[in-house]
Enzyme design. Structure first.
Site, PDB file in Angstrom:
ATOM      1  N   ARG A   1     -12.658  -7.260 103.588  1.00  0.00           N
ATOM      2  CA  ARG A   1     -12.143  -7.572 102.419  1.00  0.00           C
ATOM      3  C   ARG A   1     -11.345  -6.514 101.447  1.00  0.00           C
ATOM      4  O   ARG A   1     -12.176  -5.673 101.025  1.00  0.00           O
ATOM      5  CB  ARG A   1     -12.800  -8.847 101.552  1.00  0.00           C
ATOM      6  CG  ARG A   1     -12.489 -10.110 101.939  1.00  0.00           C
ATOM      7  CD  ARG A   1     -11.183 -10.688 101.431  1.00  0.00           C
ATOM      8  NE  ARG A   1     -10.883 -11.251  99.919  1.00  0.00           N
ATOM      9  CZ  ARG A   1     -10.918 -12.332  99.625  1.00  0.00           C
ATOM     10  NH1 ARG A   1     -10.911 -13.106 100.366  1.00  0.00           N
ATOM     11  NH2 ARG A   1     -10.828 -12.449  98.411  1.00  0.00           N
TER      12      ARG A   1
ATOM     13  N   GLU B   1     -20.763 -22.730  86.842  1.00  0.00           N
ATOM     14  CA  GLU B   1     -21.261 -22.767  87.965  1.00  0.00           C
ATOM     15  C   GLU B   1     -23.134 -23.199  87.897  1.00  0.00           C
ATOM     16  O   GLU B   1     -23.597 -22.566  87.126  1.00  0.00           O
ATOM     17  CB  GLU B   1     -21.292 -21.466  88.833  1.00  0.00           C
ATOM     18  CG  GLU B   1     -21.797 -21.342  90.034  1.00  0.00           C
ATOM     19  CD  GLU B   1     -23.324 -21.234  90.478  1.00  0.00           C
ATOM     20  OE1 GLU B   1     -24.148 -22.000  91.033  1.00  0.00           O
ATOM     21  OE2 GLU B   1     -23.617 -20.144  89.899  1.00  0.00           O
TER      22      GLU B   1
ATOM     23  N   CYS C   1     -17.303 -18.370  86.672  1.00  0.00           N
ATOM     24  CA  CYS C   1     -17.679 -18.995  87.759  1.00  0.00           C
ATOM     25  C   CYS C   1     -19.384 -18.403  88.063  1.00  0.00           C
ATOM     26  O   CYS C   1     -19.733 -18.001  89.090  1.00  0.00           O
ATOM     27  CB  CYS C   1     -16.948 -18.187  88.836  1.00  0.00           C
ATOM     28  SG  CYS C   1     -15.172 -18.224  88.807  1.00  0.00           S
TER      29      CYS C   1
ATOM     30  N   HIS D   1     -18.396 -23.318  97.384  1.00  0.00           N
ATOM     31  CA  HIS D   1     -18.805 -22.280  98.420  1.00  0.00           C
ATOM     32  C   HIS D   1     -19.122 -22.617  99.796  1.00  0.00           C
ATOM     33  O   HIS D   1     -19.199 -21.892 100.868  1.00  0.00           O
ATOM     34  CB  HIS D   1     -19.540 -21.229  97.913  1.00  0.00           C
ATOM     35  CG  HIS D   1     -19.120 -20.493  96.638  1.00  0.00           C
ATOM     36  ND1 HIS D   1     -19.387 -20.994  95.314  1.00  0.00           N
ATOM     37  CD2 HIS D   1     -18.227 -19.593  96.305  1.00  0.00           C
ATOM     38  CE1 HIS D   1     -18.872 -20.574  94.344  1.00  0.00           C
ATOM     39  NE2 HIS D   1     -18.183 -19.596  94.972  1.00  0.00           N
TER      40      HIS D   1
ATOM     41  N   ARG E   1      -5.232  -0.068 106.322  1.00  0.00           N
ATOM     42  CA  ARG E   1      -6.215  -0.951 106.411  1.00  0.00           C
ATOM     43  C   ARG E   1      -6.603  -1.210 108.261  1.00  0.00           C
ATOM     44  O   ARG E   1      -7.085  -2.349 108.297  1.00  0.00           O
ATOM     45  CB  ARG E   1      -5.962  -2.164 105.894  1.00  0.00           C
ATOM     46  CG  ARG E   1      -5.978  -2.430 104.173  1.00  0.00           C
ATOM     47  CD  ARG E   1      -5.638  -3.566 103.715  1.00  0.00           C
ATOM     48  NE  ARG E   1      -3.990  -3.870 103.936  1.00  0.00           N
ATOM     49  CZ  ARG E   1      -3.541  -5.265 103.836  1.00  0.00           C
ATOM     50  NH1 ARG E   1      -4.384  -6.022 103.695  1.00  0.00           N
ATOM     51  NH2 ARG E   1      -2.404  -5.212 104.192  1.00  0.00           N
TER      52      ARG E   1
ATOM     53  N   TRP F   1      -9.651  -7.452  85.858  1.00  0.00           N
ATOM     54  CA  TRP F   1      -9.179  -7.234  87.392  1.00  0.00           C
ATOM     55  C   TRP F   1      -7.984  -6.570  87.745  1.00  0.00           C
ATOM     56  O   TRP F   1      -7.179  -6.867  88.688  1.00  0.00           O
ATOM     57  CB  TRP F   1      -8.829  -8.633  87.984  1.00  0.00           C
ATOM     58  CG  TRP F   1     -10.544  -9.668  88.357  1.00  0.00           C
ATOM     59  CD1 TRP F   1     -11.391  -8.758  88.567  1.00  0.00           C
ATOM     60  CD2 TRP F   1     -10.795 -10.751  88.715  1.00  0.00           C
ATOM     61  NE1 TRP F   1     -12.543  -9.794  88.612  1.00  0.00           N
ATOM     62  CE2 TRP F   1     -12.259 -11.059  88.805  1.00  0.00           C
ATOM     63  CE3 TRP F   1     -10.139 -12.127  88.548  1.00  0.00           C
ATOM     64  CZ2 TRP F   1     -12.753 -11.996  89.162  1.00  0.00           C
ATOM     65  CZ3 TRP F   1     -10.759 -13.169  89.109  1.00  0.00           C
ATOM     66  CH2 TRP F   1     -12.162 -13.207  89.099  1.00  0.00           C
TER      67      TRP F   1
END
Ligand code: GLN
Ligand code: ZN
Length: 760
Positions: free
Chosen positions: A514, A664, A642, A693, A17, A560
């Site tokens: 990220r 949301e 979300c 956020h 990374r 995920w």
């Protein structure tokens, strides 16, 4: 003649990374931009070299990016939104667009098709002056050339670029095609000057998503125009993640050099082979977005099938998509039972190369035969008894087909209201509270053995005590424990379930710097012991108010993770669901009355092609219902998602039949919420009124406005008051006053409603 080989794109974040680290140091003003450039150049050279050494014929340049390829395309076209136009330093401007700066908000980011990679969404305006900025593309090509490597240049195709762009009033973004085409053509002219003949790969994944009539009407003319640029540029138009038969039919009638197709996720591409065979066919047969070793014999067979229509000299072997979506190399993983089954980007490059060799050799040599034989032992399948070790877990789903809760919502809600005795407009939160540095440290110390189990437990209990006391103090109605034991909502459960593996270095870029390290599901899933009961029941012991149990749903855990591919995804989802259903039994035994099952990634799993949606919805729904099937009618099941776009999936949301759904809406307002009213959604809803956020702290008056607005759409007897999502990324200084104001607003509106009822 050996088949030629092509890699669609290579991950750029670096073996360790490096790119992430240098970028973050640069952003923190710890190193100058020169360091970023040095690291980036070193990474590019290393990645080109290793592909060259593996014998790859078509190696990409311009697949590299300091942040995102769509953002690079925005810069290439000079499609700079006005709020950044004043920034003269190009690097500063680039990162300001990506991340915002003190004055201008960052550009929007969204998911790249059905991956977990996020791109920057172009913002197009009528008065934009598109003009060519070819520097990055040209200099990367020269950089590779200087080390003796001739690359193919990767570009995002104009049609996909436009399809993913947003316009000021939501107008058709294809109206800008005639403005950007001249820039693309000019770029090709510049590219033509670089060498005698240069290959350019236009990525057009936009072709796979049930292309609109508008899109289809533009494909042929656009690529005829681009291919007409003289100077020996050879164009490959590449799509991935699904089939693109509609586009292929049109492209094969243009003078492009080749068509790149995904045969792993788009088997219907085989239907248009005959037509595609008039061009070169870049056959994506090595899965570019999973982490498993490919089945060499099966891939060879696939290639042989394709070769029946596409002659050898026009056939190129490739990955199904860019390797951006897989981690760097298995070499860096510690020894484990599953290591030999894994293939990351470097190994996939080798695989492409090996396939080309094996395919080319007339008869297979002994060595080659033994390679194929060896590969058989490295493919996940029912014949690996070591891996598929849990027969009871594997067989369980079949024993509970279509299982769901007892009682209808109407029956359940009466029992629940009686038991919970909640006020009108109950106020709650979504689960996590701010993750403090001390908390992170306690978790990591505990992992490394730096603190004892008892000390760790003490630290967590202290956090929970604090959370509970705070929630009581401000008067929330349904409390949470704050999730201090969780790093991540999927990883936490993965670590406690059997059948998961965690890689050491399996990082994949999610956006910018990220990266995420998705868990690997390799075996049958079972739950050796309760996963959350200890923390939840401790939290419940600190309050008389209902404490919410907090679980991550089966579909989100699946979506995920990297999932084994020897059985259908639906089967894995059912195994996870059953493990969760056992957890619900245990939570109920511990006296927990409300359990939230988060399905943050439910929407993400939707197939790209409409024709496949029904099937996904059916099993995803079945998995959720199975997970909560053990909930008593008196246990209130919440779910949380979300996002706010429910229009196309509302029937499925309804069928999930959660007693309460929190979503949301703080940013999107009533517009998107209306669908619940239009469809006469029966169950309770908590439309988010606090945008977590943003660091902003809304005032009580603002919260009152938000709540009143939601009440125009949601029945007051069915509405909850809560934030948009979990609070773990915020800090206590923001969360304390914000939640206090939120509860105050809920209470005052509640009072007014009750008062009005009294009066009338
Ligand atoms: N319960 C989780 C939390 O509050 C939900 C997170 C999410 O939906 N992404 O953090
Ligand atoms: Zn959320």
């Amino acid at each position: 003649m050996a088949l030629r080989t092509l890699i669609n794109g290579f991950p750029r974040i670096g073996e360790n990374r490096e790119l992430k680290k240098v970028l973050e140091n640069y952003w923190a003003h710890k190193v100058p931009f020169d360091s970023v450039e040095e690291t980036a150049a070193a990474l590019r050279r290393k990645h080109w070299r290793l592909q060259k050494d593996a014998g790859i014929d078509f190696i990409s340049s311009n697949d590299f990016s300091l942040y995102d390829n769509m953002l690079d395309t925005i810069v290439m076209l000079n499609a700079i939104p006005e709020r950044f136009a004043g920034i003269t330093d190009k690097n500063e401007r680039y990162f300001a667009m990506a991340r915002g700066n003190g004055r201008a908000a960052a550009m929007e980011m969204t998911k790249w098709f059905n991956t977990n990679y996020h791109f920057i969404v172009p913002e197009l305006r009528d008065d934009m002056v598109f003009q060519l900025e070819p520097e990055k593309i040209v200099s990367e090509y020269r950089e590779a050339k200087a080390m003796g490597i001739t690359t193919k240049i990767n570009l995002i195709g104009p049609l996909t670029f436009l399809e993913l762009s947003k316009t000021k009033d939501g107008d058709d973004s294809f109206k800008y095609l005639h403005k950007i085409m001249p820039v693309y053509k000019q770029l090709l002219e510049e590219i033509a000057k670089l060498d005698e003949s240069v290959y350019v790969q236009f990525d057009e994944p936009g072709f796979v998503k049930n292309p609109s009539g508008r899109m289809l009407s533009l494909i042929q003319a656009s690529y005829k125009e681009l291919a007409a640029v003289s100077g020996g540029v050879k164009i490959i138009v590449t799509s991935y993640f699904e089939h693109s038969v509609e586009a292929t039919k049109l492209l094969c009638d243009t003078p492009i050099w080749g068509i790149g197709l995904d045969f792993v996720y788009g088997s219907r591409n085989l239907e248009e082979l005959e037509c595609a065979a008039s061009r070169h066919v870049v056959a994506g047969v090595v899965d570019g977005r999973n982490i498993w070793r490919g089945d060499i014999s099966a891939s060879l067979e696939l290639l042989e099938g394709i070769n029946k229509t596409v002659p050898r000299e026009r056939l190129v072997v490739s990955t199904s998509c860019s390797l951006l979506h897989s981690p760097y190399s298995v070499k860096n993983e510690p020894e484990s039972a599953i290591k030999k089954y894994l293939a990351f980007a470097c190994e996939k490059v080798e695989e492409v190369s090996l396939l080309a060799k094996l395919f080319s050799s007339g008869g297979l040599s002994e060595a080659e035969k033994s390679l194929i034989e060896e590969n058989k032992g490295r493919i996940l399948s029912g014949s690996n008894p070591l891996l598929i070790k849990n027969a009871p877990a594997a067989e369980r789903p079949a024993k509970s087909p279509g299982k769901s809760r007892t009682g209808t919502y109407a029956e359940r809600i009466v029992i629940q209201r009686d038991r919970l005795n909640l006020p009108l407009l109950p106020a709650t939160t979504i689960g996590s509270f701010p993750q403090t540095p001390e908390l992170r440290k306690a978790r990591s110390d505990y992992r490394k053995g730096g603190i004892s189990g008892a000390d760790y437990e003490k630290a967590l209990k202290k956090y929970i005590d604090h959370c509970v006391a705070f929630q009581e103090e401000i008067g929330l109605d349904v409390l949470v424990h704050g999730e201090p034991e969780r790093n991540d909502m999927v990883e936490y459960f993965g670590e406690l379930l059997e059948g998961f593996h965690f890689t050491q270095n399996g990082w994949v870029q999610s956006y910018g710097s990220r990266c995420v390290k998705p868990p690997v599901i390799f075996g049958d899933i079972s739950r050796p012991e309760p996963m959350t009961v200890r923390w939840i029941s401790y939290a419940q012991s600190r309050t008389k108010k209902p404490m919410k149990g907090m679980l991550t749903g089966p579909v989100t855990i699946l979506n995920w993770s990297f999932v084994r591919n020897d059985i259908p995804r639906s089967a894995v989802a059912m195994q996870i669901a059953l493990a969760l259903s056992d957890e619900i039994v245990d939570l109920q035994k511990a006296g927990i009355r409300i359990i939230q099952v988060d399905e943050a990634a439910f929407r993400e799993g939707y197939p790209l092609r409409k024709e496949n949606i029904g099937e996904y919805e059916q099993w995803a729904l079945e998995a959720f219902r199975l997970a909560v099937s053990t909930a008593d009618p008196s246990t209130q099941i919440h779910t949380h998602m979300c996002y706010s776009e429910f229009k196309d999936i509302i029937k499925t949301i309804e069928a999930m039949d959660a007693d309460v759904i929190t979503i949301e809406t703080a940013r999107s307002g009533n517009k998107l919420l209306n669908v619940f009213k239009e469809t006469a959604y029966r169950n309770e809803i908590g439309p988010g009124v606090y945008d977590i956020h943003s660091p902003r702290i809304p005032s009580t008056a603002e919260f009152r406005e938000q709540i009143s607005a939601r009440l125009e759409v949601v029945d007051k007897k069915k509405m909850w008051v809560n934030p948009d999502c979990g609070l773990k990324t915020r800090n206590w200084e923001e969360v304390r006053p914000a939640l206090k104001n939120m509860v105050e607003a809920a209470r005052s509106i509640r009072g007014e409603i009750l008062h009005a009822a009294d009066v009338s």
